[in-house]
Design a protein around this motif. Structure first.
Motif, short mmCIF file in Angstrom:
data_model
loop_
_atom_site.label_atom_id
_atom_site.label_comp_id
_atom_site.label_asym_id
_atom_site.label_seq_id
_atom_site.Cartn_x
_atom_site.Cartn_y
_atom_site.Cartn_z
N UNK B 35 51.40 29.07 37.17
CA UNK B 35 50.74 29.42 38.15
C UNK B 35 49.21 29.34 38.21
N UNK B 37 46.04 31.75 39.75
CA UNK B 37 45.94 33.04 40.34
C UNK B 37 44.52 33.22 40.28
N UNK B 39 40.84 35.74 41.15
CA UNK B 39 40.50 37.24 41.53
C UNK B 39 38.97 37.20 42.03
N UNK B 43 37.73 42.24 43.42
CA UNK B 43 38.72 42.38 44.03
C UNK B 43 40.18 42.40 43.46
N UNK B 44 41.09 42.29 44.26
CA UNK B 44 42.39 42.26 43.51
C UNK B 44 42.86 40.75 43.18
N UNK B 45 44.15 40.42 43.01
CA UNK B 45 44.54 39.30 42.41
C UNK B 45 45.22 38.60 43.55
N UNK B 47 47.48 35.00 44.49
CA UNK B 47 48.00 33.91 43.99
C UNK B 47 47.58 32.61 44.85
N UNK B 95 42.61 32.24 36.91
CA UNK B 95 43.72 32.49 35.88
C UNK B 95 44.88 31.42 35.94
N UNK B 99 52.95 34.33 34.79
CA UNK B 99 52.95 35.82 34.86
C UNK B 99 53.33 36.42 33.68
N UNK B 102 48.98 35.43 30.36
CA UNK B 102 47.70 35.04 31.41
C UNK B 102 46.70 34.43 30.29
N UNK B 104 42.41 33.76 30.10
CA UNK B 104 41.22 34.55 29.98
C UNK B 104 40.31 34.35 31.34
N UNK B 105 40.92 33.39 32.04
CA UNK B 105 40.18 32.98 33.17
C UNK B 105 39.04 32.14 33.11
#
Lengths: 112, 112
Positions: B35, B37, B39, B43-45, B47, B95, B99, B102, B104-105
């Motif tokens: 996936x 995902x 952020x 803010x939040x996560x 998908x 990211x 699930x 993950x 580090x982005x």
């Protein structure tokens, strides 16, 4: 889309205290294979999310047993027994039963 | 040790394109759905997209459908996200995740 309602939005706790976080979905999260793809994540400050609990109640790798998950269908709870300093951060529930995957808005756990 | 290492982020003007990569190691990449995902700052996560282990099934969030393309090369243990027609609202930390694990982005900033 499945709406994930997570409460409370924040928690102020003392070390050693126990807390619970609720996550409710707008529809059942039971997949056609009989499994429930509801997971809990912790995002510690400045870090990537980490899997704590998968499929409602299974501990992720290396996760201490102070964490536990319960629930079914549309109603789920994460419990942290005896909070430690390393538990601080933002907790998210996420459902991976239905596309699009959806996350709760998060619960920020802070020290009292 | 499982590692997911994203790359390819950066500052890009609205309307332009960018391609993200995620190099996986420490697990059998070809066995796992993956996936993207994101952020947004503070803010939040959210998908973004998913791809099955053999690329047979691909899903996108409505917010990126028609603009983003997820793909993978199992021989190279690499996941990709081709992003076109970028908008300011696509600004986020992206990211790569199974699930369970993950990266580090990688930060994508869309601004003129």
């Amino acid at each position: 889309d499945v709406v994930m309602t997570q409460t409370p939005p924040s928690l102020s706790v003392a070390i050693g205290q126990s807390v619970s976080i609720s996550c409710k979905s707008s529809q059942s999260l039971v997949y056609s294979d009989g499994k429930t793809y509801l997971h809990w994540l912790l995002q510690s400050p400045g870090q990537s999310p980490k899997l704590l609990i998968y499929q409602v109640s299974n501990l992720g790798s290396g996760v201490p047993d102070r964490f536990s998950g319960t629930g079914s269908q549309k109603d789920f709870t994460l419990k942290i027994s005896r909070v430690e300093a390393e538990d601080l951060g933002v907790y998210y529930c996420v459902q991976a039963t239905h596309f699009p995957y959806t996350f709760g808005a998060g619960t920020k756990l802070e020290l009292k | 040790e499982v590692q997911l290492v994203e790359s390819g982020g950066g500052l890009v003007q609205p309307g332009r394109s960018l391609k993200l990569s995620c190099l996986a190691s420490g697990f059998t990449f070809s066995n796992y759905g993956m996936n993207w995902i994101r952020q947004a700052p503070g803010k939040g996560l959210e998908w973004v997209a998913s791809i099955s282990s053999s690329s047979s099934y691909i899903y996108y969030a409505d917010t990126v459908k028609g603009r983003f393309t997820i793909s993978r090369d199992n021989a190279k243990n690499t996941l990709y996200l081709q992003m076109t027609s970028l908008r300011s609202e696509d600004t986020a930390l992206y990211y790569c995740a199974s699930l369970g694990y993950w990266g580090q982005g990688t930060l994508v900033t869309v601004s003129s």
